[in-house]
Design a protein around this motif. Structure first.
Motif, mmCIF file in Angstrom:
data_model
loop_
_atom_site.group_PDB
_atom_site.id
_atom_site.type_symbol
_atom_site.label_atom_id
_atom_site.label_comp_id
_atom_site.label_asym_id
_atom_site.label_seq_id
_atom_site.Cartn_x
_atom_site.Cartn_y
_atom_site.Cartn_z
ATOM 1 N N THR A 42 1.139 -1.256 0.144
ATOM 2 C CA THR A 42 0.070 -0.330 -0.145
ATOM 3 C C THR A 42 0.669 1.142 -0.110
ATOM 4 O O THR A 42 0.869 1.946 -0.652
ATOM 5 N N LEU A 43 1.821 0.820 1.180
ATOM 6 C CA LEU A 43 2.752 2.106 0.621
ATOM 7 C C LEU A 43 4.063 2.657 -0.880
ATOM 8 O O LEU A 43 3.760 4.047 -0.405
ATOM 9 N N LEU A 44 3.780 1.625 -1.077
ATOM 10 C CA LEU A 44 4.823 1.517 -2.260
ATOM 11 C C LEU A 44 3.879 1.940 -3.756
ATOM 12 O O LEU A 44 4.380 2.723 -4.126
ATOM 13 N N MET A 45 2.811 1.305 -3.327
ATOM 14 C CA MET A 45 1.956 1.839 -4.569
ATOM 15 C C MET A 45 1.296 3.220 -3.672
ATOM 16 O O MET A 45 0.946 4.203 -5.733
ATOM 17 N N ALA A 46 1.483 3.980 -2.983
ATOM 18 C CA ALA A 46 1.232 5.513 -2.899
ATOM 19 C C ALA A 46 2.485 6.423 -3.641
ATOM 20 O O ALA A 46 1.398 7.307 -3.898
ATOM 21 N N VAL A 47 3.464 5.846 -3.489
ATOM 22 C CA VAL A 47 4.266 7.054 -4.145
ATOM 23 C C VAL A 47 3.911 7.053 -5.803
ATOM 24 O O VAL A 47 3.650 6.073 -6.954
ATOM 25 N N PRO A 48 4.155 8.347 -6.196
ATOM 26 C CA PRO A 48 3.667 8.087 -7.516
ATOM 27 C C PRO A 48 4.204 8.909 -8.494
ATOM 28 O O PRO A 48 5.802 9.308 -8.256
ATOM 29 N N GLY A 49 3.809 7.912 -9.676
ATOM 30 C CA GLY A 49 5.145 7.795 -11.084
ATOM 31 C C GLY A 49 5.953 7.108 -11.139
ATOM 32 O O GLY A 49 5.773 6.284 -9.572
ATOM 33 N N THR A 50 6.764 6.763 -10.997
ATOM 34 C CA THR A 50 8.233 6.176 -11.037
ATOM 35 C C THR A 50 9.302 6.795 -10.662
ATOM 36 O O THR A 50 9.456 7.642 -10.836
ATOM 37 N N LEU A 51 10.226 5.931 -9.712
ATOM 38 C CA LEU A 51 11.831 6.640 -9.085
ATOM 39 C C LEU A 51 12.372 6.573 -10.300
ATOM 40 O O LEU A 51 12.498 4.802 -11.192
ATOM 41 N N PRO A 52 13.249 7.146 -10.947
ATOM 42 C CA PRO A 52 14.397 7.227 -11.817
ATOM 43 C C PRO A 52 15.609 5.990 -11.868
ATOM 44 O O PRO A 52 15.955 6.007 -9.835
ATOM 45 N N LEU A 53 16.046 5.409 -12.425
ATOM 46 C CA LEU A 53 17.208 3.876 -12.193
ATOM 47 C C LEU A 53 17.866 5.082 -11.627
ATOM 48 O O LEU A 53 18.976 6.424 -12.362
ATOM 49 N N ALA A 54 19.061 4.453 -10.881
ATOM 50 C CA ALA A 54 20.090 5.263 -10.552
ATOM 51 C C ALA A 54 21.278 5.169 -11.629
ATOM 52 O O ALA A 54 21.123 3.984 -12.360
ATOM 53 N N PRO A 55 21.623 6.452 -11.638
ATOM 54 C CA PRO A 55 22.750 6.448 -13.123
ATOM 55 C C PRO A 55 24.244 5.715 -13.248
ATOM 56 O O PRO A 55 24.317 5.188 -13.877
#
Length: 67
Positions: A42-55
């Motif tokens: 539930t907490l993970l799904m609440a994060v909006p959008g996608t997080l960028p991968l580390a470069p």
């Protein structure tokens, strides 16, 4: 060797009771872990959008955060 049948029966009954108690404890643990899984998802799904991968860097060495 002289073995008391009553003592053997009592020992078996105590072992069965301990097995039953342990089975209940395992079931309660499984339920708690499932509840934690649901809460984490539930907490993970609440994060909006996608997080960028580390470069760059080793996998697992960098943590993506939203500030």
């Amino acid at each position: 060797m002289n073995v008391d049948p009553n003592a053997v029966v009592q020992a078996v009954l105590q072992m069965r009771a301990a097995d039953d108690a342990q089975a209940v404890q395992v079931e309660v643990l499984k339920q708690a872990m499932n509840a934690q899984q649901v809460a984490a998802m539930t907490l993970l799904m609440a994060v909006p959008g996608t997080l960028p991968l580390a470069p760059a860097g080793e996998p697992g060495a960098l943590v993506n955060v939203m500030v």
